[in-house]
Design a protein around this motif. Structure first.
Motif, PDB file in Angstrom:
ATOM      1  N   ASN A 138      -0.364  11.972   4.325  1.00  0.00           N
ATOM      2  CA  ASN A 138      -1.352  11.114   4.983  1.00  0.00           C
ATOM      3  C   ASN A 138      -1.433  11.626   6.407  1.00  0.00           C
ATOM      4  OD1 ASN A 138      -1.810   8.506   7.159  1.00  0.00           O
ATOM      5  ND2 ASN A 138      -2.119   7.676   4.813  1.00  0.00           N
ATOM      6  N   CYS A 155       5.046  -0.259   2.249  1.00  0.00           N
ATOM      7  CA  CYS A 155       4.073   0.779   2.304  1.00  0.00           C
ATOM      8  C   CYS A 155       4.686   1.922   1.597  1.00  0.00           C
ATOM      9  CB  CYS A 155       4.072   1.432   3.802  1.00  0.00           C
ATOM     10  SG  CYS A 155       5.654   1.702   4.743  1.00  0.00           S
ATOM     11  N   PHE A 181       0.808  -1.114   0.157  1.00  0.00           N
ATOM     12  CA  PHE A 181       0.015  -0.034   0.060  1.00  0.00           C
ATOM     13  C   PHE A 181       0.916   1.415  -0.243  1.00  0.00           C
ATOM     14  CE2 PHE A 181       0.965  -1.154   4.254  1.00  0.00           C
ATOM     15  CZ  PHE A 181       1.064  -0.086   4.933  1.00  0.00           C
ATOM     16  N   SER A 182       0.180   2.598  -0.042  1.00  0.00           N
ATOM     17  CA  SER A 182       0.902   3.597  -0.054  1.00  0.00           C
ATOM     18  C   SER A 182       0.770   4.525   1.230  1.00  0.00           C
ATOM     19  CB  SER A 182       0.683   4.330  -1.197  1.00  0.00           C
ATOM     20  OG  SER A 182       1.048   5.807  -1.539  1.00  0.00           O
ATOM     21  N   PHE A 192      -2.916  -0.342  -4.111  1.00  0.00           N
ATOM     22  CA  PHE A 192      -3.096  -1.160  -2.897  1.00  0.00           C
ATOM     23  C   PHE A 192      -3.691  -2.740  -3.367  1.00  0.00           C
ATOM     24  CE2 PHE A 192      -6.083  -3.158   0.089  1.00  0.00           C
ATOM     25  CZ  PHE A 192      -5.786  -3.004   1.205  1.00  0.00           C
ATOM     26  N   ARG A 193      -2.804  -3.533  -2.799  1.00  0.00           N
ATOM     27  CA  ARG A 193      -3.097  -4.903  -2.705  1.00  0.00           C
ATOM     28  C   ARG A 193      -2.752  -5.756  -1.371  1.00  0.00           C
ATOM     29  NH1 ARG A 193       1.069  -7.462  -6.651  1.00  0.00           N
ATOM     30  NH2 ARG A 193       2.550  -7.712  -5.073  1.00  0.00           N
ATOM     31  N   TYR A 194      -4.052  -6.528  -1.056  1.00  0.00           N
ATOM     32  CA  TYR A 194      -3.925  -7.295   0.156  1.00  0.00           C
ATOM     33  C   TYR A 194      -4.490  -8.667  -0.295  1.00  0.00           C
ATOM     34  CZ  TYR A 194      -4.551  -8.544   4.947  1.00  0.00           C
ATOM     35  OH  TYR A 194      -4.459  -9.338   6.108  1.00  0.00           O
TER      36      TYR A 194
END
Length: 508
Positions: free
Chosen positions: A294, A378, A288-289, A385-387
């Motif tokens: 953020n 991250c 993810f980023s 995004f990948r999970y």
């Protein structure tokens, strides 16, 4: 009538023993259905599709106990018209023929009997309280808890939290802080005899001290993850709790909400029930980023972390908790060996933002032990995004992934507890956990998804523990394993690390 809930009819005493066995082995106990004071239907290994119907607070079906030819039956009835493609659901708390309420035994924390108006305090002030805890508490409702007070080091933060609680929860908590709040500081708050529990949501390195202070004051504690900044600190903390406070009946749980996500729990049940045979290996990727704008990065203790791994520790323990729940005893992570490399891709995410690791289970027979590959980063570019977790067994594969989907009508209530709406108010998009199971020939045998509701579930679990219905979720030893995995990934640098040794001594 939709379907009869069938299974093996057993006595209550047998059900009690099986429930403990199922929980110990990781199967859970959600297929035990109480009929009356003397009998229970166990559909864990003998049953029909009725065992797979899920709970919902706003269901389209209801469960009733009826008597046919002198024999009691559990029957699921439709409450309204059900369209093709709609999920069939019912509320696991249902009326018997004599109108007395009983509950289905359940491994899902949200379905267990709730504590009767638990009296608690929120200690700390952060975004996670605003976007996760307050919405989840609002869904639980005042019949399950009473927010008596709020605490933060500063009066302004504590007062803001009290205003939010009044607006969203209808509560009027008293305000405590260390800089002039009328009620006093933390010591004064913990001295109150009407406080049953404390929810601790503070910067990672500050939490252990407050957890111990609350336990010493005789309060039950739910603390935000991670359990500690490293294994040694966590081990010392846990050993003190186990020696001094647990024997007194005090409860301490660590909030790692992925552990109790309904989709994660269901995936784990399928594996323990043998849906893919014996587990041989897994592949887990979480990328993810995190950018400098953020909101979580902009909190000072995360911008310049004084603990290992930065966001890899802060977010990684969630994923480890999910992996631990899915694999269960089929791949005991606490005795595995690890070899890994960690690196830094984006300087502002120091000390590390990426790791790749290989795990091998401890051998238990002459065959080659199960293995797994894990990666987390991250440092992805914005928007990526990948999970996804894939577990391969001797009889098939199970894939669990996080996907964003529209809310189903049946999930409208629980969706209000979700912190991460990716859509608009008119067209909300909420994270779901989607599971796909394929057979030996690669054909799909089952696919299902569950809305993400982890914070709601962990609060349910904690409230249940306070009322004497402890399901074991959030146990500090499990949370310590999640930290140990991250620590081994960050420090291995290609060398093998024995997790059993790390967990017992605090060092590799």
């Amino acid at each position: 009538m939709v379907i009869e809930y069938v299974g093996e009819v057993i006595r209550q005493q047998v059900a009690d023993k099986r429930e403990k066995y199922y929980e110990k082995t990781g199967i859970g106990s959600s297929y035990l259905f109480r009929v009356d004071d003397d009998s229970v239907v166990d559909a864990t290994k003998k049953g029909n599709l009725g065992r797979l119907i899920n709970h919902c607070c706003a269901p389209n079906c209801t469960a009733k106990i009826i008597t046919i030819n002198g024999e009691k039956k559990i029957v699921i009835y439709a409450k309204s018209n059900i369209d093709v493609g709609d999920e069939i659901t019912y509320d696991y708390h249902f009326p018997l023929e004599d109108q007395k309420l009983v509950s289905q035994f359940s491994a899902q924390a949200s379905l267990r009997k709730k504590a009767s108006n638990s009296r608690f305090v929120i200690g700390g002030f952060s975004d996670i309280i605003l976007v996760a805890y307050i919405p989840a508490l609002a869904v639980h409702g005042p019949e399950e808890f009473s927010l008596k007070a709020v605490y933060s080091r500063s009066k302004s933060s504590s007062s803001s939290l009290a205003e939010l609680a009044k607006e969203r929860l209808g509560a009027s908590p008293e305000v405590y802080s260390e800089d002039g709040a009328s009620q006093g500081g933390l010591d004064v708050l913990l001295a109150r005899s009407d406080i049953q529990a404390v929810i601790v949501v503070l910067p990672l390195t500050q939490q252990p001290e407050i957890v111990l202070k609350a336990l010493a004051a005789g309060k039950n504690v739910l603390s935000e993850k991670p359990v500690a900044k490293d294994v040694k600190t966590g081990l010392d903390l846990i050993e003190k709790w186990e020696k001094e406070y647990k024997p007194k009946g005090l409860i301490w749980r660590v909030a790692e909400n992925f552990e109790v996500e309904p989709g994660v729990v269901e995936a784990g049940k399928r594996i323990q029930a043998g849906a893919i045979g014996k587990v041989r290996f897994f592949n887990f990727s979480f990328i993810f980023s995190v950018n400098q704008d953020n909101k979580y990065y902009q909190t000072s203790w995360r911008t310049v972390p004084d603990y290992q791994g930065g966001f890899l520790l802060d977010a990684g323990v969630h994923s480890n908790a999910a992996l631990r729940r899915v694999l269960g005893p089929s791949f005991p992570l606490d005795t595995a060996k690890v070899s890994a490399f960690a690196s830094l891709t984006r300087d502002f995410l120091a000390p590390h933002d990426t790791y790749q690791a290989v795990l091998q289970a401890a051998p238990t027979s002459n065959e080659h032990p199960a293995q797994g590959i894990m990666e987390m980063s991250c440092a992805a570019k914005p928007g990526f995004f990948r999970y996804i977790l894939t577990v391969t067994g001797t009889e098939g594969n199970l894939t669990l992934e996080s996907v964003v989907k529209p809310i189903k009508e049946a999930d409208q209530k629980i969706a209000r507890a979700n912190a991460f709406n990716a859509g608009t108010k008119e067209k909300p998009l909420i994270p779901h956990w989607q599971t796909t199971i394929t057979g030996p020939d690669g054909s799909k045998t089952e696919e299902f998804d569950r809305i993400s509701s982890g914070v709601y579930e962990e609060l349910s679990s904690f409230f249940s523990a306070l009322s004497g219905k402890d399901d074991g979720n959030g146990e500090p030893r499990g949370a310590l394993l999640d930290v140990a995995l991250i620590q081994s990934f960050l420090t291995s640098q290609g060398n093998a690390i024995d997790l059993k040794k790390l967990l017992s001594t605090g060092s590799a």
